[in-house]
Write a protein that holds these residues in place. Structure first.
Motif: not given
Ligand code: FE
Ligand code: DGI
Ligand code: FE
Ligand code: FE
Length: 188
Positions: A51-53, A109-111, A127-129
């Protein structure tokens, strides 16, 4: 296609160790949420890992991609926070041969989220949060809500994000606001 091990090495090569460890925790958290919500665990794990690649690319990389892919020109005004998912997903295609649209959209869309999100997209977003190293006022409430209901977690996060952006006077990307309106700001 790259093996899981090879993808881990590709991600590690792009990020500081701190950010790479975050990606591994998001992968683990995404796998758990997938299992609990009847979503493909492997897809969720890969999307979480990736996700943060693009998070640590220079601004000019994103600005070039926005232009060459004829993306929304207004994106240029919003900075890395908005770019690394939305625009960064393009690098997953060209650099890692990831063409699975479910994975790409979860990264995109993850952000900022979206008014409608698939369960996989909601899982990566959450999951990121809530990954175990996240520490902000309210994170335990967010973890509890997400465990009970993915959608309640999404609602909590987008409200928190909009609040944070407004508090610090940051520009709100229209899709962030659209996500908020769809999930939170509903007229009863
Ligand atoms: Fe991110
Ligand atoms: O990449 P992470 O740090 O793991 O987390 P993230 O991708 O959820 O968020 C990255 C940043 O993006 C976060 O500091 C908040 C910011 N952000 C989210 N929505 C918007 C935004 N920044 C602006 N300017 N506008 C937005 O709409
Ligand atoms: Fe997030
Ligand atoms: Fe992240």
């Amino acid at each position: 296609p790259y093996t899981h091990e090879a993808l881990m090495a590709k991600v590690a090569a792009q990020l500081t160790d701190k950010r790479y460890q975050h990606c591994l925790r998001v992968e683990t958290t995404a796998r758990k949420l997938a299992k609990a919500n009847g979503v493909d665990v492997e897809l969720a794990g890969i999307a979480g890992l990736l996700h943060d690649y693009a998070k640590q690319r220079p601004a000019e990389t994103f600005i070039d991609l926005i232009k060459s892919h004829r993306m929304d020109p207004n994106l240029v005004s919003y900075g890395n926070g908005v770019w690394h998912g939305y625009v960064g997903a393009e690098l997953l295609k060209t650099e890692l041969n990831i063409y699975n649209e479910a994975i790409l959209n979860a990264v995109r869309l993850h952000t900022v989220g979206a008014p409608y999100m698939t369960k996989l997209e909601q899982i990566v977003f959450m999951a990121d949060f809530i990954e175990p190293a996240r520490d902000f006022p309210g994170v335990d409430d967010a973890r509890k809500l997400t465990k009970q209901s993915l959608a309640d977690g999404v609602r909590y996060q987008i409200q928190h994000t909009l609040d944070y952006l407004v508090q610090k006077g940051a520009p709100v990307y229209p899709q962030t606001l659209a996500t908020y309106n769809a999930w939170v700001g509903q007229v009863p």
